[in-house]
Design a protein around this motif. Sequence first.
Motif, PDB file in Angstrom:
ATOM      1  N   TRP A   1      -0.729  -0.856   6.477  1.00 18.97           N
ATOM      2  CA  TRP A   1      -1.701  -0.077   5.806  1.00 18.97           C
ATOM      3  C   TRP A   1      -1.930  -0.346   4.342  1.00 18.97           C
ATOM      4  N   HIS A   2      -1.016  -0.941   3.618  1.00 21.46           N
ATOM      5  CA  HIS A   2      -1.394  -1.684   2.513  1.00 21.46           C
ATOM      6  C   HIS A   2      -2.047  -2.889   2.432  1.00 21.46           C
TER       7      HIS A   2
ATOM      8  N   ALA B   1      -1.302  -6.045  -2.255  1.00 20.82           N
ATOM      9  CA  ALA B   1      -0.802  -4.987  -1.183  1.00 20.82           C
ATOM     10  C   ALA B   1       0.505  -4.974  -1.387  1.00 20.82           C
ATOM     11  N   GLU B   2       1.492  -6.150  -1.325  1.00 17.17           N
ATOM     12  CA  GLU B   2       2.771  -6.077  -1.548  1.00 17.17           C
ATOM     13  C   GLU B   2       3.421  -5.389  -3.102  1.00 17.17           C
TER      14      GLU B   2
ATOM     15  N   VAL C   1      -1.302   7.654   3.919  1.00 18.28           N
ATOM     16  CA  VAL C   1      -0.566   7.002   4.731  1.00 18.28           C
ATOM     17  C   VAL C   1      -0.548   7.965   6.109  1.00 18.28           C
TER      18      VAL C   1
ATOM     19  N   ARG D   1      -5.718  -1.875   3.115  1.00 18.61           N
ATOM     20  CA  ARG D   1      -6.205  -1.134   1.885  1.00 18.61           C
ATOM     21  C   ARG D   1      -6.666  -1.947   0.783  1.00 18.61           C
ATOM     22  N   TYR D   2      -5.676  -3.154   0.392  1.00 22.63           N
ATOM     23  CA  TYR D   2      -5.840  -3.827  -0.728  1.00 22.63           C
ATOM     24  C   TYR D   2      -6.360  -5.224  -0.327  1.00 22.63           C
TER      25      TYR D   2
ATOM     26  N   THR E   1      -0.677   8.874  -2.085  1.00 24.16           N
ATOM     27  CA  THR E   1      -0.623   7.621  -1.318  1.00 24.16           C
ATOM     28  C   THR E   1       0.221   8.115  -0.068  1.00 24.16           C
TER      29      THR E   1
ATOM     30  N   ASN F   1       1.703  -3.055  -4.601  1.00 24.51           N
ATOM     31  CA  ASN F   1       1.597  -1.660  -4.633  1.00 24.51           C
ATOM     32  C   ASN F   1       2.328  -0.918  -3.445  1.00 24.51           C
ATOM     33  N   LEU F   2       2.807  -1.799  -2.589  1.00 24.07           N
ATOM     34  CA  LEU F   2       3.800  -1.310  -1.544  1.00 24.07           C
ATOM     35  C   LEU F   2       5.305  -1.119  -2.364  1.00 24.07           C
TER      36      LEU F   2
ATOM     37  N   TYR G   1       3.527  -1.057   5.654  1.00 26.66           N
ATOM     38  CA  TYR G   1       2.878  -2.466   5.366  1.00 26.66           C
ATOM     39  C   TYR G   1       1.447  -2.725   5.655  1.00 26.66           C
TER      40      TYR G   1
END
Length: 161
Positions: free
Chosen positions: A49-50, A60-61, A20, A53-54, A16, A63-64, A47
Amino acid sequence: SERVGGLRHRAWVLQTMAQVYIEKIAMDVPTTTGNHSFTTPLPEFVYEWHLKRYGLRKVAETNLLDLVSSARSYAKESRKCRLFSLFCGLADDPTRRGGGPYLDFYLFCLRCISPGDIVALFKEPPGPDDPKKSAEDHRPGAGVFWMKPLEVQDVVLRCFP
């Protein structure tokens, strides 16, 4: 009870982080002098990027938070995770929050050392808790990025023209 900041396998964290960095390098705009204009600090970029991506903010948060928690957890044993944590402002060094010139130089070196495959620089030997994938992952020297001795001079000249 929702999980917040779960610990992921180190291989996932490194993969990951590499993605990034690849997208950050691609997004940064070269100037006429050949330098890059790094406009988005790394924490904000990660942030965004996530989210890209999601798609869904909650996914997203989640996974972040996994990435942040895992990077901090592995920072003691992994220099790559430690640098990512510093660049994202997760350490107690406010001068490095967002990366600034430290991140600029680090990304520049990544581009010079391995312009076609930054991901290769982020492979490490599997740890005891990492999933086993193949016998090749456990060979001596796995996760070490090797260069031919004659290429080292070319890399140094690309980094320091």
